[in-house]
Each structure stands twice: as C-alpha cells, then as structure tokens.
Scaffold this active site. Structure first.
Site, PDB file in Angstrom:
ATOM      1  N   ARG A  50      12.215  -7.067  -7.915  1.00  0.00           N
ATOM      2  CA  ARG A  50      11.037  -7.045  -7.051  1.00  0.00           C
ATOM      3  C   ARG A  50      10.692  -8.427  -6.506  1.00  0.00           C
ATOM      4  O   ARG A  50       9.873  -8.545  -5.599  1.00  0.00           O
ATOM      5  CB  ARG A  50       9.826  -6.506  -7.823  1.00  0.00           C
ATOM      6  CG  ARG A  50       9.865  -5.013  -8.066  1.00  0.00           C
ATOM      7  CD  ARG A  50       8.540  -4.504  -8.579  1.00  0.00           C
ATOM      8  NE  ARG A  50       8.562  -3.080  -8.869  1.00  0.00           N
ATOM      9  CZ  ARG A  50       8.374  -2.125  -7.975  1.00  0.00           C
ATOM     10  NH1 ARG A  50       8.148  -2.465  -6.721  1.00  0.00           N
ATOM     11  NH2 ARG A  50       8.413  -0.855  -8.310  1.00  0.00           N
TER      12      ARG A  50
ATOM     13  N   ARG B 217       4.128  14.582   6.277  1.00  0.00           N
ATOM     14  CA  ARG B 217       4.631  15.359   5.135  1.00  0.00           C
ATOM     15  C   ARG B 217       3.605  16.390   4.672  1.00  0.00           C
ATOM     16  O   ARG B 217       2.429  16.086   4.518  1.00  0.00           O
ATOM     17  CB  ARG B 217       4.975  14.431   3.965  1.00  0.00           C
ATOM     18  CG  ARG B 217       6.280  13.693   4.158  1.00  0.00           C
ATOM     19  CD  ARG B 217       6.778  13.053   2.881  1.00  0.00           C
ATOM     20  NE  ARG B 217       5.924  11.999   2.370  1.00  0.00           N
ATOM     21  CZ  ARG B 217       6.385  10.898   1.769  1.00  0.00           C
ATOM     22  NH1 ARG B 217       7.681  10.716   1.590  1.00  0.00           N
ATOM     23  NH2 ARG B 217       5.537   9.986   1.317  1.00  0.00           N
TER      24      ARG B 217
ATOM     25  N   ARG C   6      -0.153   0.007   1.951  1.00  0.00           N
ATOM     26  CA  ARG C   6       1.042   0.036   1.100  1.00  0.00           C
ATOM     27  C   ARG C   6       2.249  -0.542   1.831  1.00  0.00           C
ATOM     28  O   ARG C   6       3.049  -1.285   1.247  1.00  0.00           O
ATOM     29  CB  ARG C   6       1.357   1.474   0.664  1.00  0.00           C
ATOM     30  CG  ARG C   6       0.458   2.017  -0.421  1.00  0.00           C
ATOM     31  CD  ARG C   6       0.840   3.439  -0.775  1.00  0.00           C
ATOM     32  NE  ARG C   6       2.209   3.533  -1.292  1.00  0.00           N
ATOM     33  CZ  ARG C   6       2.950   4.620  -1.238  1.00  0.00           C
ATOM     34  NH1 ARG C   6       2.487   5.718  -0.667  1.00  0.00           N
ATOM     35  NH2 ARG C   6       4.162   4.626  -1.754  1.00  0.00           N
TER      36      ARG C   6
END
Length: 234
Positions: free
Chosen positions: A97, A143, A188
């Site tokens: 990360r 979605r 995000r």
C-alpha cells in the site's frame, strides 16, 4: 476462459481504483495459473482468530483503536509467502500500500525468496488497471443487486428488462449499496489516488509497472493480463 496452466507465474500486484475490476481479474488469474491470492485483510483476520503471536499483537493494537503497524503487516505477509503454495506465484491483494512496503517486498524476495527451491525467481509484475474516471463513476454508481437471488446489474451497461426490477426474481426491486453512492465513492477515489500514486511511482522507476486499458470488456482485459504475464515469464 482458458483452462488452468501449470507454469510458474511469480508475484503479481494489481493496482486500480475501486470499481476497476481487480476482484474479477484476480479470480481469473488464480483459476488460470492455479496460484493463491494473498490478502492482507484475510491474513490479519486469520492471525487474530488463530491467536498467533502476530495476531495477539495486532488484536491489542486494534483494541486501542490504532492502525496495525507496517512491521506487523509485513511479518504476516512474510510468513504467508514462505508457504509452499506460493512457490509458483501468488497475487497480492491490498499489499503493498506504500512505497516503503514495496521496497520491503523487493528486499524479502531478494534475500529470502530467491532460492533454488522455487521454480521462479521473479520480481513482482505490477499491472495497473487504467479506467476513465467518468466510466468508473458509471460502473460504481450504476451497480444494483437483487436481494432475493443475488444477481448483479448495472443500470448503465447491463440493465434489467424492467427498470430497477430483477429479471429472475420477478417483481423484486433492485437495491444499491450505500458505498456505491456518488457522495461516498468520490472521496474514496480521491483517497485511493493519493495513497497509491507513490506505489505506482516506485514500480514505474523500477520498470515494472504496466498499464492495461481497464475500459475494455472483462474478457479483453483478462486477455491483456494473461499476455503480459506469459510474456514476462517466458
């Protein structure tokens, strides 16, 4: 898709924002090459449940409301990569990360995992799924899922025959996840870009970062990835 192959593929790192298709492509790589996915989230949960020394240390940190340190995460990854099922290769999920973790992984490979007992001595091949930002928003915010049968739709690309109603569980209204709302996903995506840019830059400097067009169909993206892996380890 193609059947499983027994060739060694080495370490694979997939980079890409939420909604880019990393989960789908990881599953296809696992099935095609017969290699495991190594997820830092799974490793953390497993170590806590098993009560290992690393798990106890992580549990104590989390109980204090703190983030698990790089040292703990890296040690869990090290123990996992030393297991026999990783000898032919593996996909790393959620790791590295940071650029520091990427450097640690290179050092681990060079000093501990590059030995004669392993069929492959390969540096990680890092594949970035590049997706247009607006396309990504449509993928995520469009979605929908059926709460009855679990079928997934996208109102922009794969809509049901009747608006917002499942084709199979007749009359069942489709639902959207809270995490897929625009006001949730935009921060995000911004956070992902800020956190992963140094990792991509690290691998770019080492000549190991390869971008694929993630806007193409799922099957076309898979073909691109398989070609890269096979060319790299030929």
């Amino acid at each position: 898709m193609a059947q499983e192959t027994s060739c060694a593929v080495g370490p694979v790192v997939l980079l890409g924002p939420p909604g880019a298709g990393k989960g789908t492509q990881s599953k296809r790589i696992m099935e095609h090459y017969g290699i495991p996915q190594v997820s830092t989230g799974d490793l953390l949960r497993e170590n806590v449940v098993l009560g290992s020394e690393l798990g106890k240390a992580a549990k104590a940190v989390m109980a204090r409301g703190e983030l698990v340190s790089d040292d703990l995460v890296c040690n869990m990854v090290r123990e996992r990569l030393l297991l026999p099922d990783c000898q032919r290769g593996y996909i790393l999920d959620g790791f590295p990360r940071t650029a520091a973790q990427a450097g640690w992984l290179d050092a681990l490979l060079e000093h501990e995992l590059f030995d004669k007992s392993r069929p492959t001595r390969a540096w990680p091949i890092v594949i970035r799924l590049a997706v247009d930002y607006n396309q990504l928003l449509l993928r995520i915010t469009g979605r929908r899922s059926c709460p009855t049968c679990g079928r997934i739709y996208n109102v922009h690309f794969q809509p049901p025959r009747t608006d917002e109603v499942c084709d199979e569980a007749h009359g069942t209204q489709l639902v959207a996840r809270n995490d897929d709302r625009l006001e949730v996903i935009q921060p995000r995506l911004t956070a992902f870009e800020e956190q992963t840019r140094p990792v991509a830059d690290y691998y770019q400097r080492t000549g190991r970062l390869i971008s694929v067009n993630g806007d193409r169909s799922v099957d076309e993206v898979t073909k691109q990835i398989f070609r890269i892996l096979e060319d790299h380890h030929a």
